[in-house]
Design a protein around this motif. Structure first.
Motif, PDB file in Angstrom:
ATOM      1  N   PHE A 160      28.189  65.127  45.442  1.00 49.27           N
ATOM      2  CA  PHE A 160      29.183  64.055  45.350  1.00 49.27           C
ATOM      3  C   PHE A 160      29.762  63.959  43.941  1.00 49.27           C
ATOM      4  O   PHE A 160      30.947  63.645  43.773  1.00 49.27           O
ATOM      5  N   MET A 161      28.931  64.220  42.919  1.00 49.88           N
ATOM      6  CA  MET A 161      29.443  64.228  41.544  1.00 49.88           C
ATOM      7  C   MET A 161      30.474  65.332  41.348  1.00 49.88           C
ATOM      8  O   MET A 161      31.518  65.130  40.725  1.00 49.88           O
ATOM      9  N   LEU A 162      30.178  66.512  41.881  1.00 48.64           N
ATOM     10  CA  LEU A 162      31.098  67.649  41.730  1.00 48.64           C
ATOM     11  C   LEU A 162      32.400  67.405  42.485  1.00 48.64           C
ATOM     12  O   LEU A 162      33.480  67.811  42.029  1.00 48.64           O
ATOM     13  N   ILE A 163      32.329  66.762  43.635  1.00 42.54           N
ATOM     14  CA  ILE A 163      33.544  66.437  44.392  1.00 42.54           C
ATOM     15  C   ILE A 163      34.407  65.440  43.614  1.00 42.54           C
ATOM     16  O   ILE A 163      35.641  65.487  43.651  1.00 42.54           O
ATOM     17  N   GLU A 164      33.735  64.529  42.883  1.00 37.67           N
ATOM     18  CA  GLU A 164      34.444  63.466  42.155  1.00 37.67           C
ATOM     19  C   GLU A 164      35.075  63.946  40.853  1.00 37.67           C
ATOM     20  O   GLU A 164      35.941  63.251  40.300  1.00 37.67           O
ATOM     21  N   VAL A 165      34.679  65.117  40.354  1.00 35.50           N
ATOM     22  CA  VAL A 165      35.123  65.580  39.031  1.00 35.50           C
ATOM     23  C   VAL A 165      36.643  65.578  38.865  1.00 35.50           C
ATOM     24  O   VAL A 165      37.159  65.094  37.844  1.00 35.50           O
ATOM     25  N   PRO A 166      37.458  66.108  39.803  1.00 29.87           N
ATOM     26  CA  PRO A 166      38.915  66.140  39.583  1.00 29.87           C
ATOM     27  C   PRO A 166      39.537  64.755  39.415  1.00 29.87           C
ATOM     28  O   PRO A 166      40.522  64.598  38.698  1.00 29.87           O
ATOM     29  N   GLN A 167      39.000  63.722  40.085  1.00 33.18           N
ATOM     30  CA  GLN A 167      39.563  62.371  39.990  1.00 33.18           C
ATOM     31  C   GLN A 167      39.006  61.579  38.802  1.00 33.18           C
ATOM     32  O   GLN A 167      39.548  60.527  38.432  1.00 33.18           O
ATOM     33  N   LEU A 168      37.918  62.066  38.196  1.00 34.49           N
ATOM     34  CA  LEU A 168      37.240  61.294  37.158  1.00 34.49           C
ATOM     35  C   LEU A 168      38.102  61.039  35.917  1.00 34.49           C
ATOM     36  O   LEU A 168      38.120  59.908  35.417  1.00 34.49           O
ATOM     37  N   ALA A 185      37.128  62.451  23.018  1.00 32.67           N
ATOM     38  CA  ALA A 185      35.699  62.289  22.722  1.00 32.67           C
ATOM     39  C   ALA A 185      34.838  62.687  23.920  1.00 32.67           C
ATOM     40  O   ALA A 185      33.813  63.369  23.776  1.00 32.67           O
ATOM     41  N   ILE A 186      35.257  62.259  25.134  1.00 30.08           N
ATOM     42  CA  ILE A 186      34.495  62.605  26.342  1.00 30.08           C
ATOM     43  C   ILE A 186      34.507  64.112  26.570  1.00 30.08           C
ATOM     44  O   ILE A 186      33.475  64.712  26.898  1.00 30.08           O
ATOM     45  N   GLN A 187      35.680  64.729  26.381  1.00 36.14           N
ATOM     46  CA  GLN A 187      35.783  66.173  26.573  1.00 36.14           C
ATOM     47  C   GLN A 187      34.920  66.915  25.556  1.00 36.14           C
ATOM     48  O   GLN A 187      34.266  67.915  25.882  1.00 36.14           O
ATOM     49  N   ARG A 188      34.889  66.405  24.318  1.00 34.34           N
ATOM     50  CA  ARG A 188      34.059  67.028  23.289  1.00 34.34           C
ATOM     51  C   ARG A 188      32.584  66.921  23.647  1.00 34.34           C
ATOM     52  O   ARG A 188      31.815  67.872  23.486  1.00 34.34           O
ATOM     53  N   ALA A 189      32.170  65.744  24.142  1.00 29.72           N
ATOM     54  CA  ALA A 189      30.781  65.564  24.539  1.00 29.72           C
ATOM     55  C   ALA A 189      30.421  66.488  25.698  1.00 29.72           C
ATOM     56  O   ALA A 189      29.358  67.127  25.702  1.00 29.72           O
ATOM     57  N   LEU A 190      31.321  66.570  26.690  1.00 31.53           N
ATOM     58  CA  LEU A 190      31.073  67.437  27.841  1.00 31.53           C
ATOM     59  C   LEU A 190      30.993  68.902  27.432  1.00 31.53           C
ATOM     60  O   LEU A 190      30.119  69.649  27.901  1.00 31.53           O
TER      61      LEU A 190
END
Length: 344
Positions: A160-168, A185-190
């Motif tokens: 469910f997390m992987l399905i949600e990734v595009p909308q996150l 910042a979020i992209q850098r952390a990821l």
């Protein structure tokens, strides 16, 4: 006019520490609920690059997720089935090892007496009960079978997390006052956490495989179990590789002798030297951005807060906290304390 005992700034600091203590206490109490979610989140971070690669070759995202998760489930089922077989074998063979375990104790008894250490080997002999070991092995098999349902629930959460990734990203942007800065910042952390976890997983897999081959060549029983232990504990910084070597070395020392145990120790030292000091630093590139002391203290802190999973994920969790602190004026000074200034 008398000055107030506590200034406004001091009161603010006290309140912040009070809130932090309450939050940490709440996390510790709710660890049983939080840990599976955190574990599922990091598994999704590791798996997501595979999903994106499949998408680049025009595989629909849902199909890509299905394929990757199916492979993971197949491997987990094989692994648990094999572990169950090994534990059954351990249950059958434990009684015959009792005498082998007692012999070394009787051999060192004179040395202990000369050193003034009074230890009764006969009393120790009473505590070595094969029935207790068999009960423990049976309990492990039962827990292993019960773990299947937890693993499938964990993987379901990952799906469910992987399905949600595009909308996150769209949802997160709507929650932020400064979407551009926040998303960077979020992209850098990821990126940092994903970089660490993917490379650490690859290195741990290769380390476990090499340990397995080494133990098979040295004819060490239950080599697969010790290799799996080496793979798992390799995620724990600083002390994980040492902890993984203790059980097989102790087993060989008791059942085979000092010379064989020294060979196993030499094998582990060589593997850890090559992977821990040469291959891993080169693959990790510019480093973690954390000081060595912070890495060790984070291991203790997250282990206390979240248990064994916290120890395994101590580095990525600390990286995420450091990047979050860098986004606030008050947290920048703390982020500097966490960082490795020689690599900044």
């Amino acid at each position: 006019m008398a000055k107030p005992i506590i200034t406004l700034g001091g009161l603010k600091v006290v309140l912040m520490f009070g809130m932090l203590v309450i939050i940490l206490a709440g996390i510790k109490v709710a660890a049983d609920m939080i840990v599976p979610f955190i574990l599922a989140l990091f598994i999704a971070i590791v798996v997501n690059p595979m999903i994106r690669r499949l998408e680049r070759i025009h595989v629909p995202r849902v199909l890509a997720i299905t394929l990757v998760i199916s492979v993971i489930i197949f491997l987990v089922v094989l692994l648990l089935a094999y572990l169950g077989t090994i534990l059954n074998e351990l249950t059958r063979t434990v009684p015959q090892y009792r005498a082998s375990f007692i012999s070394p104790l009787q051999a060192i008894d004179p040395w202990l007496q000369r050193a003034g250490i009074k230890v009764s080997v006969d009393e120790l002999f009473k505590y070595i009960d094969p029935n207790s070991a068999m009960t423990l092995a049976t309990r492990l098999i039962t827990q292993l079978s019960n773990a299947m349902s937890s693993i499938f629930l964990l993987l379901l959460t990952v799906i469910f997390m992987l399905i949600e990734v595009p909308q996150l990203p769209i949802k997160l942007q709507q929650l932020m006052s400064r979407p551009e800065v926040g998303m960077v910042a979020i992209q850098r952390a990821l990126d940092s956490v994903s970089h660490y976890l993917v490379l650490k997983t690859v290195i741990s897999l290769v380390t476990g495989l090499v340990v397995w081959i080494m133990l098979i060549m040295l004819d060490v029983h239950f080599a697969f179990v010790w290799a799996l232990l080496a793979f798992s504990l390799n995620y724990i910084p600083n002390i994980g590789s040492v902890l993984a070597a203790i059980p097989p070395v102790a087993q060989v020392l008791v059942f085979s002798g000092l010379y064989e145990a020294l060979l196993v120790v030499a094998g582990y030292l060589a593997i850890n030297l090559v992977f821990g000091n040469i291959i891993e630093p080169r693959m990790m590139g510019r480093g973690l951005g954390l000081s060595t002391l912070v890495v060790f203290l984070s291991l203790i802190f997250w282990g206390w807060l979240l248990g064994p999973v916290g120890m395994l994920l101590s580095v990525p969790l600390t990286i995420a906290v450091k990047i979050a602190l860098e986004q606030t004026e008050g947290g920048k000074s703390i982020a500097v304390l966490l960082s490795d200034v020689t690599k900044s």
